[in-house]
Design a protein around this motif. Structure first.
Motif, PDB file in Angstrom:
ATOM      1  N   THR A 151       0.839  -1.208   0.000  1.00 42.62           N
ATOM      2  CA  THR A 151       0.000   0.000   0.000  1.00 42.62           C
ATOM      3  C   THR A 151       0.869   1.252   0.000  1.00 42.62           C
ATOM      4  O   THR A 151       0.620   2.204  -0.754  1.00 42.62           O
ATOM      5  CB  THR A 151      -0.933   0.000   1.223  1.00 42.62           C
ATOM      6  N   GLU A 152       1.907   1.245   0.840  1.00 40.66           N
ATOM      7  CA  GLU A 152       2.812   2.401   0.920  1.00 40.66           C
ATOM      8  C   GLU A 152       3.540   2.636  -0.402  1.00 40.66           C
ATOM      9  O   GLU A 152       3.754   3.785  -0.816  1.00 40.66           O
ATOM     10  CB  GLU A 152       3.831   2.190   2.035  1.00 40.66           C
ATOM     11  N   LYS A 153       3.914   1.562  -1.084  1.00 36.89           N
ATOM     12  CA  LYS A 153       4.700   1.676  -2.319  1.00 36.89           C
ATOM     13  C   LYS A 153       3.836   1.723  -3.576  1.00 36.89           C
ATOM     14  O   LYS A 153       4.364   1.874  -4.679  1.00 36.89           O
ATOM     15  CB  LYS A 153       5.678   0.507  -2.421  1.00 36.89           C
ATOM     16  N   GLY A 154       2.533   1.570  -3.407  1.00 42.65           N
ATOM     17  CA  GLY A 154       1.647   1.594  -4.562  1.00 42.65           C
ATOM     18  C   GLY A 154       1.791   0.375  -5.445  1.00 42.65           C
ATOM     19  O   GLY A 154       1.673   0.467  -6.674  1.00 42.65           O
ATOM     20  N   LEU A 155       1.994  -0.785  -4.828  1.00 41.75           N
ATOM     21  CA  LEU A 155       2.238  -2.012  -5.577  1.00 41.75           C
ATOM     22  C   LEU A 155       1.062  -2.979  -5.471  1.00 41.75           C
ATOM     23  O   LEU A 155       0.343  -2.991  -4.465  1.00 41.75           O
ATOM     24  CB  LEU A 155       3.493  -2.713  -5.054  1.00 41.75           C
ATOM     25  N   PRO A 156       0.882  -3.824  -6.480  1.00 41.55           N
ATOM     26  CA  PRO A 156      -0.120  -4.893  -6.381  1.00 41.55           C
ATOM     27  C   PRO A 156       0.380  -6.007  -5.475  1.00 41.55           C
ATOM     28  O   PRO A 156       1.577  -6.077  -5.154  1.00 41.55           O
ATOM     29  CB  PRO A 156      -0.245  -5.387  -7.829  1.00 41.55           C
ATOM     30  N   VAL A 157      -0.522  -6.881  -5.068  1.00 40.83           N
ATOM     31  CA  VAL A 157      -0.168  -8.036  -4.231  1.00 40.83           C
ATOM     32  C   VAL A 157      -0.690  -9.300  -4.903  1.00 40.83           C
ATOM     33  O   VAL A 157      -1.834  -9.346  -5.370  1.00 40.83           O
ATOM     34  CB  VAL A 157      -0.773  -7.924  -2.820  1.00 40.83           C
ATOM     35  N   VAL A 158       0.150 -10.325  -4.943  1.00 37.60           N
ATOM     36  CA  VAL A 158      -0.261 -11.666  -5.361  1.00 37.60           C
ATOM     37  C   VAL A 158      -0.015 -12.595  -4.182  1.00 37.60           C
ATOM     38  O   VAL A 158       1.120 -12.708  -3.700  1.00 37.60           O
ATOM     39  CB  VAL A 158       0.522 -12.158  -6.593  1.00 37.60           C
ATOM     40  N   SER A 187      -7.439  -8.930   7.051  1.00 34.72           N
ATOM     41  CA  SER A 187      -8.562  -8.393   6.269  1.00 34.72           C
ATOM     42  C   SER A 187      -8.545  -6.867   6.269  1.00 34.72           C
ATOM     43  O   SER A 187      -8.860  -6.227   5.248  1.00 34.72           O
ATOM     44  CB  SER A 187      -9.886  -8.905   6.829  1.00 34.72           C
ATOM     45  N   GLY A 188      -8.185  -6.270   7.409  1.00 34.42           N
ATOM     46  CA  GLY A 188      -8.077  -4.817   7.478  1.00 34.42           C
ATOM     47  C   GLY A 188      -7.002  -4.278   6.552  1.00 34.42           C
ATOM     48  O   GLY A 188      -7.178  -3.251   5.883  1.00 34.42           O
ATOM     49  N   ALA A 189      -5.880  -4.984   6.489  1.00 37.61           N
ATOM     50  CA  ALA A 189      -4.789  -4.567   5.598  1.00 37.61           C
ATOM     51  C   ALA A 189      -5.226  -4.647   4.138  1.00 37.61           C
ATOM     52  O   ALA A 189      -4.911  -3.763   3.331  1.00 37.61           O
ATOM     53  CB  ALA A 189      -3.561  -5.438   5.842  1.00 37.61           C
ATOM     54  N   VAL A 190      -5.960  -5.704   3.792  1.00 37.35           N
ATOM     55  CA  VAL A 190      -6.471  -5.845   2.429  1.00 37.35           C
ATOM     56  C   VAL A 190      -7.434  -4.706   2.097  1.00 37.35           C
ATOM     57  O   VAL A 190      -7.398  -4.128   0.998  1.00 37.35           O
ATOM     58  CB  VAL A 190      -7.175  -7.213   2.240  1.00 37.35           C
TER      59      VAL A 190
END
Length: 286
Positions: A148-155, A179-182
């Motif tokens: 989130t901080e780096k503006g990146l996607p997550v797999v 779930s909150g982080a997502v």
């Protein structure tokens, strides 16, 4: 004939008559057919007879997914404590660390997938069936927050037997935390993809594994919350034979796509680029 010549003749005859060394075989637990172990490994642990996708280690999954040399691991020293002083728990964790080379049941980090920079989460069922304790939940949460901080996607490659009962309520708390982080990652307008592998069950299914913007799965993997016997005993009904398999869940709209292992990296790369995460010019991906 000299004694030395006689010895050579007998030795040669013995060696000629000896059976040739057989190549190790893999017997598929699903179709019960046997194939050469070398062929099974070349197919990345997929049975050529019935397409059974065997479980991979985190290292094997990483090798098949990330561009070579691109992975930078997060939180390498983070591992579970023994908050409840559960009998034998600390010893079991130590023995599994020695056996698997992992600190806990998940690895997280940053990599490129065919050039697209991504935060990667890989759970490993060889470590206590990838049960989610406090360290597993913390590593996953930190990885998503970093994305989130780096503006990146997550797999995220999920595989789990559920919450780690040896840590009691602390393990259950990880469901809400992850779930909150997502949710915060989604609010930032970023892409989150989950790939469910065998098995994805319990509290992991009930939290971050099911929250992907896009949810993929390998063929015929087990996905669910409670087990079949528990559900049948509760509702007093016979469930379909394919209940909790990926194909059944896709039919019911829970999964977006079932992807074979040989195509997974290309599909992930395509989806990343489709959502604007283009190949980095400095990346070494293909």
């Amino acid at each position: 004939m000299a004694l030395e010549d006689l010895f050579k003749t007998v030795t040669k005859r013995f060696n000629d008559d000896a059976p040739e060394e057989q190549e190790p075989m893999f017997k598929c637990p699903r179709c019960q057919q046997s194939v050469p172990e070398s062929q099974f490994q070349e197919l990345n642990k997929v049975c050529p007879k019935c397409n059974y996708h065997a479980r991979l280690t985190a290292a094997e999954r990483l090798r098949l997914t990330a561009d070579a040399g691109s992975f930078v691991e997060y939180d390498t020293d983070l591992c579970s404590a023994d908050p409840l002083h559960f009998p034998g728990y600390a010893q079991k964790v130590e023995s599994l660390q020695a056996l698997t080379g992992l600190r806990d049941a998940v690895i997280t980090g940053e990599c490129t997938i065919k050039g697209s920079r991504t935060v990667l989460i890989i759970m490993d069922s060889h470590f206590m069936m990838a049960s989610m304790g406090s360290a597993v939940g913390e590593k996953i949460t930190r990885a998503i927050e970093t994305a989130t901080e780096k503006g990146l996607p997550v797999v995220a490659f999920t595989a789990s037997g559920g919450a780690r009962m040896q840590e009691g309520i602390l393990s259950l708390m990880q469901m809400a935390k992850t779930s909150g982080a997502v949710a915060r990652h989604g609010e930032a307008g970023l892409l989150y993809m989950t790939v469910m592998t065998d098995p994805t069950t319990g509290g992991v299914t009930a939290s971050f594994a099911s929250l992907g913007d896009i949810i993929l799965a390998e063929p015929k993997v087990l996905i669910g919350f409670a087990g079949r016997r528990v559900i049948e005993g509760t509702i007093h009904q016979r469930l379909p034979d394919n209940f909790q398999l990926a194909e059944f869940l896709q039919e019911k709209g829970f999964l977006d796509m079932i992807v074979e292992r040989r195509s997974m990296r290309s599909v992930l790369s395509h989806l990343l680029k489709l959502h604007g995460y283009e190949k980095e010019t400095s990346a070494g991906g293909v």
